[in-house]
Design a protein around this motif. Structure first.
Motif, PDB file in Angstrom:
ATOM      1  N   ARG A  45      48.335 -11.471 -69.353  1.00  0.00           N
ATOM      2  CA  ARG A  45      47.704 -10.794 -68.461  1.00  0.00           C
ATOM      3  C   ARG A  45      46.804  -9.817 -69.138  1.00  0.00           C
ATOM      4  NH1 ARG A  45      52.039 -10.060 -63.332  1.00  0.00           N
ATOM      5  NH2 ARG A  45      51.890 -12.223 -62.615  1.00  0.00           N
ATOM      6  N   ALA A  46      45.648  -9.406 -68.470  1.00  0.00           N
ATOM      7  CA  ALA A  46      44.583  -8.542 -69.092  1.00  0.00           C
ATOM      8  C   ALA A  46      44.136  -7.730 -67.930  1.00  0.00           C
ATOM      9  CB  ALA A  46      43.429  -9.452 -69.451  1.00  0.00           C
ATOM     10  N   ILE A  47      43.653  -6.325 -68.606  1.00  0.00           N
ATOM     11  CA  ILE A  47      43.261  -5.340 -67.890  1.00  0.00           C
ATOM     12  C   ILE A  47      41.657  -5.340 -68.039  1.00  0.00           C
ATOM     13  CG2 ILE A  47      43.275  -2.937 -67.214  1.00  0.00           C
ATOM     14  CD1 ILE A  47      46.120  -4.416 -66.766  1.00  0.00           C
ATOM     15  N   LEU A  48      40.876  -5.346 -66.982  1.00  0.00           N
ATOM     16  CA  LEU A  48      39.394  -5.276 -67.128  1.00  0.00           C
ATOM     17  C   LEU A  48      39.072  -3.822 -66.532  1.00  0.00           C
ATOM     18  CD1 LEU A  48      38.427  -8.928 -66.291  1.00  0.00           C
ATOM     19  CD2 LEU A  48      39.181  -7.910 -68.232  1.00  0.00           C
ATOM     20  N   TRP A  49      38.430  -2.972 -67.565  1.00  0.00           N
ATOM     21  CA  TRP A  49      38.103  -1.720 -67.068  1.00  0.00           C
ATOM     22  C   TRP A  49      36.487  -1.468 -66.843  1.00  0.00           C
ATOM     23  CZ3 TRP A  49      42.075   1.756 -66.789  1.00  0.00           C
ATOM     24  CH2 TRP A  49      43.180   1.322 -67.763  1.00  0.00           C
ATOM     25  N   ASP A  50      36.421  -1.026 -65.706  1.00  0.00           N
ATOM     26  CA  ASP A  50      34.919  -0.284 -65.441  1.00  0.00           C
ATOM     27  C   ASP A  50      34.869   0.896 -66.411  1.00  0.00           C
ATOM     28  OD1 ASP A  50      32.442   0.455 -64.115  1.00  0.00           O
ATOM     29  OD2 ASP A  50      33.638   1.889 -63.458  1.00  0.00           O
ATOM     30  N   MET A  51      33.613   1.132 -66.787  1.00  0.00           N
ATOM     31  CA  MET A  51      33.436   2.346 -67.723  1.00  0.00           C
ATOM     32  C   MET A  51      33.072   3.622 -66.804  1.00  0.00           C
ATOM     33  SD  MET A  51      30.851   2.819 -70.914  1.00  0.00           S
ATOM     34  CE  MET A  51      29.507   3.141 -69.991  1.00  0.00           C
ATOM     35  N   ASP A  52      32.042   3.797 -66.534  1.00  0.00           N
ATOM     36  CA  ASP A  52      31.523   5.203 -65.531  1.00  0.00           C
ATOM     37  C   ASP A  52      32.251   5.252 -64.643  1.00  0.00           C
ATOM     38  OD1 ASP A  52      29.173   5.344 -67.323  1.00  0.00           O
ATOM     39  OD2 ASP A  52      28.376   3.814 -66.340  1.00  0.00           O
ATOM     40  N   GLY A  53      33.066   6.470 -64.416  1.00  0.00           N
ATOM     41  CA  GLY A  53      33.794   6.974 -63.395  1.00  0.00           C
ATOM     42  C   GLY A  53      35.293   6.504 -63.482  1.00  0.00           C
ATOM     43  N   VAL A 108      40.259  -2.473 -62.771  1.00  0.00           N
ATOM     44  CA  VAL A 108      40.502  -0.910 -62.461  1.00  0.00           C
ATOM     45  C   VAL A 108      38.774  -0.615 -62.225  1.00  0.00           C
ATOM     46  CG1 VAL A 108      41.233   1.292 -62.982  1.00  0.00           C
ATOM     47  CG2 VAL A 108      42.420  -1.069 -63.878  1.00  0.00           C
ATOM     48  N   GLU A 109      38.636  -0.219 -61.091  1.00  0.00           N
ATOM     49  CA  GLU A 109      37.270   0.449 -60.648  1.00  0.00           C
ATOM     50  C   GLU A 109      37.323   1.550 -59.956  1.00  0.00           C
ATOM     51  OE1 GLU A 109      34.020  -0.198 -60.806  1.00  0.00           O
ATOM     52  OE2 GLU A 109      33.911  -2.339 -61.626  1.00  0.00           O
ATOM     53  N   ASP A 110      36.229   2.336 -59.799  1.00  0.00           N
ATOM     54  CA  ASP A 110      36.101   3.616 -59.065  1.00  0.00           C
ATOM     55  C   ASP A 110      34.974   3.645 -57.960  1.00  0.00           C
ATOM     56  OD1 ASP A 110      33.539   5.595 -60.115  1.00  0.00           O
ATOM     57  OD2 ASP A 110      33.878   3.722 -60.875  1.00  0.00           O
ATOM     58  N   SER A 111      34.339   2.463 -57.864  1.00  0.00           N
ATOM     59  CA  SER A 111      33.068   2.165 -57.022  1.00  0.00           C
ATOM     60  C   SER A 111      33.531   1.118 -56.161  1.00  0.00           C
ATOM     61  CB  SER A 111      31.693   2.395 -57.783  1.00  0.00           C
ATOM     62  OG  SER A 111      31.615   0.850 -58.112  1.00  0.00           O
ATOM     63  N   PRO A 112      32.951   1.234 -54.853  1.00  0.00           N
ATOM     64  CA  PRO A 112      33.205  -0.051 -54.021  1.00  0.00           C
ATOM     65  C   PRO A 112      32.335  -1.326 -54.319  1.00  0.00           C
ATOM     66  CG  PRO A 112      32.940   1.946 -52.626  1.00  0.00           C
ATOM     67  CD  PRO A 112      32.602   2.320 -53.962  1.00  0.00           C
ATOM     68  N   THR A 113      31.080  -0.759 -55.346  1.00  0.00           N
ATOM     69  CA  THR A 113      30.545  -2.047 -55.884  1.00  0.00           C
ATOM     70  C   THR A 113      31.011  -2.832 -56.672  1.00  0.00           C
ATOM     71  OG1 THR A 113      28.274  -0.754 -55.449  1.00  0.00           O
ATOM     72  CG2 THR A 113      28.399  -2.552 -57.159  1.00  0.00           C
ATOM     73  N   GLY A 114      31.860  -2.123 -57.810  1.00  0.00           N
ATOM     74  CA  GLY A 114      32.660  -2.502 -58.712  1.00  0.00           C
ATOM     75  C   GLY A 114      34.002  -3.440 -58.182  1.00  0.00           C
ATOM     76  N   ALA A 115      34.514  -2.866 -57.222  1.00  0.00           N
ATOM     77  CA  ALA A 115      35.778  -3.311 -56.501  1.00  0.00           C
ATOM     78  C   ALA A 115      35.465  -4.447 -55.967  1.00  0.00           C
ATOM     79  CB  ALA A 115      36.457  -2.347 -55.540  1.00  0.00           C
ATOM     80  N   ALA A 127      35.492 -12.130 -58.062  1.00  0.00           N
ATOM     81  CA  ALA A 127      36.037 -12.983 -59.114  1.00  0.00           C
ATOM     82  C   ALA A 127      37.283 -13.466 -59.101  1.00  0.00           C
ATOM     83  CB  ALA A 127      36.120 -12.005 -60.438  1.00  0.00           C
ATOM     84  N   GLY A 128      37.980 -13.179 -57.886  1.00  0.00           N
ATOM     85  CA  GLY A 128      39.242 -13.719 -57.796  1.00  0.00           C
ATOM     86  C   GLY A 128      40.393 -13.228 -58.362  1.00  0.00           C
ATOM     87  N   MET A 129      40.159 -11.696 -58.730  1.00  0.00           N
ATOM     88  CA  MET A 129      41.144 -10.981 -59.481  1.00  0.00           C
ATOM     89  C   MET A 129      41.459  -9.835 -58.704  1.00  0.00           C
ATOM     90  SD  MET A 129      38.550 -10.499 -62.991  1.00  0.00           S
ATOM     91  CE  MET A 129      37.957 -11.811 -64.092  1.00  0.00           C
ATOM     92  N   GLN A 130      42.868  -9.289 -59.024  1.00  0.00           N
ATOM     93  CA  GLN A 130      43.473  -8.398 -58.519  1.00  0.00           C
ATOM     94  C   GLN A 130      42.786  -7.206 -58.929  1.00  0.00           C
ATOM     95  OE1 GLN A 130      47.954  -8.504 -58.670  1.00  0.00           O
ATOM     96  NE2 GLN A 130      47.746 -10.443 -59.669  1.00  0.00           N
ATOM     97  N   VAL A 131      42.625  -6.046 -57.893  1.00  0.00           N
ATOM     98  CA  VAL A 131      41.782  -5.156 -58.220  1.00  0.00           C
ATOM     99  C   VAL A 131      42.622  -3.792 -57.878  1.00  0.00           C
ATOM    100  CG1 VAL A 131      39.511  -3.855 -57.505  1.00  0.00           C
ATOM    101  CG2 VAL A 131      39.662  -6.384 -57.748  1.00  0.00           C
ATOM    102  N   ILE A 132      42.322  -2.693 -58.723  1.00  0.00           N
ATOM    103  CA  ILE A 132      42.867  -1.400 -58.288  1.00  0.00           C
ATOM    104  C   ILE A 132      41.478  -0.348 -58.099  1.00  0.00           C
ATOM    105  CG2 ILE A 132      43.752   0.900 -59.069  1.00  0.00           C
ATOM    106  CD1 ILE A 132      45.911  -0.682 -60.581  1.00  0.00           C
ATOM    107  N   TYR A 133      41.332   0.108 -56.845  1.00  0.00           N
ATOM    108  CA  TYR A 133      40.501   1.018 -56.534  1.00  0.00           C
ATOM    109  C   TYR A 133      40.868   2.215 -56.617  1.00  0.00           C
ATOM    110  CZ  TYR A 133      36.672   3.083 -53.505  1.00  0.00           C
ATOM    111  OH  TYR A 133      35.703   4.134 -53.184  1.00  0.00           O
ATOM    112  N   HIS A 134      40.346   3.199 -57.475  1.00  0.00           N
ATOM    113  CA  HIS A 134      40.980   4.299 -57.946  1.00  0.00           C
ATOM    114  C   HIS A 134      39.616   5.120 -58.076  1.00  0.00           C
ATOM    115  CE1 HIS A 134      43.447   7.431 -59.492  1.00  0.00           C
ATOM    116  NE2 HIS A 134      42.897   7.358 -60.735  1.00  0.00           N
ATOM    117  N   PRO A 135      38.891   5.746 -56.979  1.00  0.00           N
ATOM    118  CA  PRO A 135      37.689   6.562 -57.202  1.00  0.00           C
ATOM    119  C   PRO A 135      37.965   8.031 -57.619  1.00  0.00           C
ATOM    120  CG  PRO A 135      38.481   6.474 -54.784  1.00  0.00           C
ATOM    121  CD  PRO A 135      39.577   5.366 -55.595  1.00  0.00           C
TER     122      PRO A 135
END
Length: 220
Positions: free
Chosen positions: A6-14, A165-172, A178-186
């Motif tokens: 399994r892999a973790i895909l990070w957003d950057m900004d925020g 792992v995302e902080d914005s609704p756009t990224g989530a 993409a069919g991935m599991q998503v953590i929305y952590h604003p």
């Protein structure tokens, strides 16, 4: 049967870094230099949007004759000037611990390749995350899923085995598409989190959900 890779895909900004103060200051400085005026909420309303989307909104609001390339160069010059405002967020320390454990990870950003490289160098994360997808790598930025799907392919991990792992609704929205599991952590409380993502409030760490994702066979 063992748990699949399994892999973790990070957003950057925020998410990993707080670059929004630098982006906002650079945006305002670039506006002053060009003499442009926009609605006060324009920048905030475009949180998580790619540079070309922000420029399209700017162009619509002002009718500026600047090209996207001209605006990008101008804003980046001011962005570098405000580099002191770029800081790590707590998730960066978590990413370091996961990297030490050998967890596959990638960075997926709507920012330009130049901005991503600059931010990673500035915060010392450039050696931690080497699988990187920027706006330059895809035909459509977030909320389209293209960036996250490309990151999964580069890591050799199936989309359903990736956690975004995302902080914005756009990224989530991009991660969900993409069919991935998503953590929305604003960074700020959101009374209406995007559907399909697991909401983690700003004052709560995402660590338990990430550990569950990495160690359990069942999805989050």
């Amino acid at each position: 049967m063992s748990t699949p890779t399994r892999a973790i895909l990070w957003d950057m900004d925020g998410t990993l870094i707080d670059s929004e103060p630098a982006h906002e200051a650079a945006f305002d400085s670039a506006l002053r230099e060009t003499g442009l005026t926009v609605p006060e909420s324009l920048h905030a309303d475009l949180l998580g949007a790619s540079g070309d989307t922000v420029f399209a909104a700017l162009q619509e609001a002002t009718g500026t004759p600047l090209s996207l390339a001209d605006w990008t160069r101008l804003k980046h010059r001011h962005f570098e000037h405000h580099a002191r405002a770029i800081t790590r967020l707590p998730a960066a320390a978590l990413a370091e611990r996961l990297a030490a454990r050998g967890v596959p990870m990638a960075l997926v950003s709507n920012s330009t390749a130049e901005e991503v490289a600059f931010c990673l160098r500035t915060t010392g994360l450039d050696t931690l995350l080497t699988t990187i997808v920027t706006r330059a790598d895809v035909s459509q930025g977030k909320p389209a899923p293209e960036g996250y799907l490309l990151a999964a392919r580069r890591l050799g991990v199936a989309p359903q085995q990736c956690l975004v792992v995302e902080d914005s609704p756009t990224g989530a929205a991009a991660g969900c598409a993409a069919g991935m599991q998503v953590i929305y952590h604003p960074q700020f409380p959101d009374p209406s989190p995007p559907p399909g993502a697991r909401y983690v409030a700003p004052d709560q760490p995402p660590v338990p959900l990430i550990e569950t994702f990495l160690t359990q066979k069942d999805p989050l």
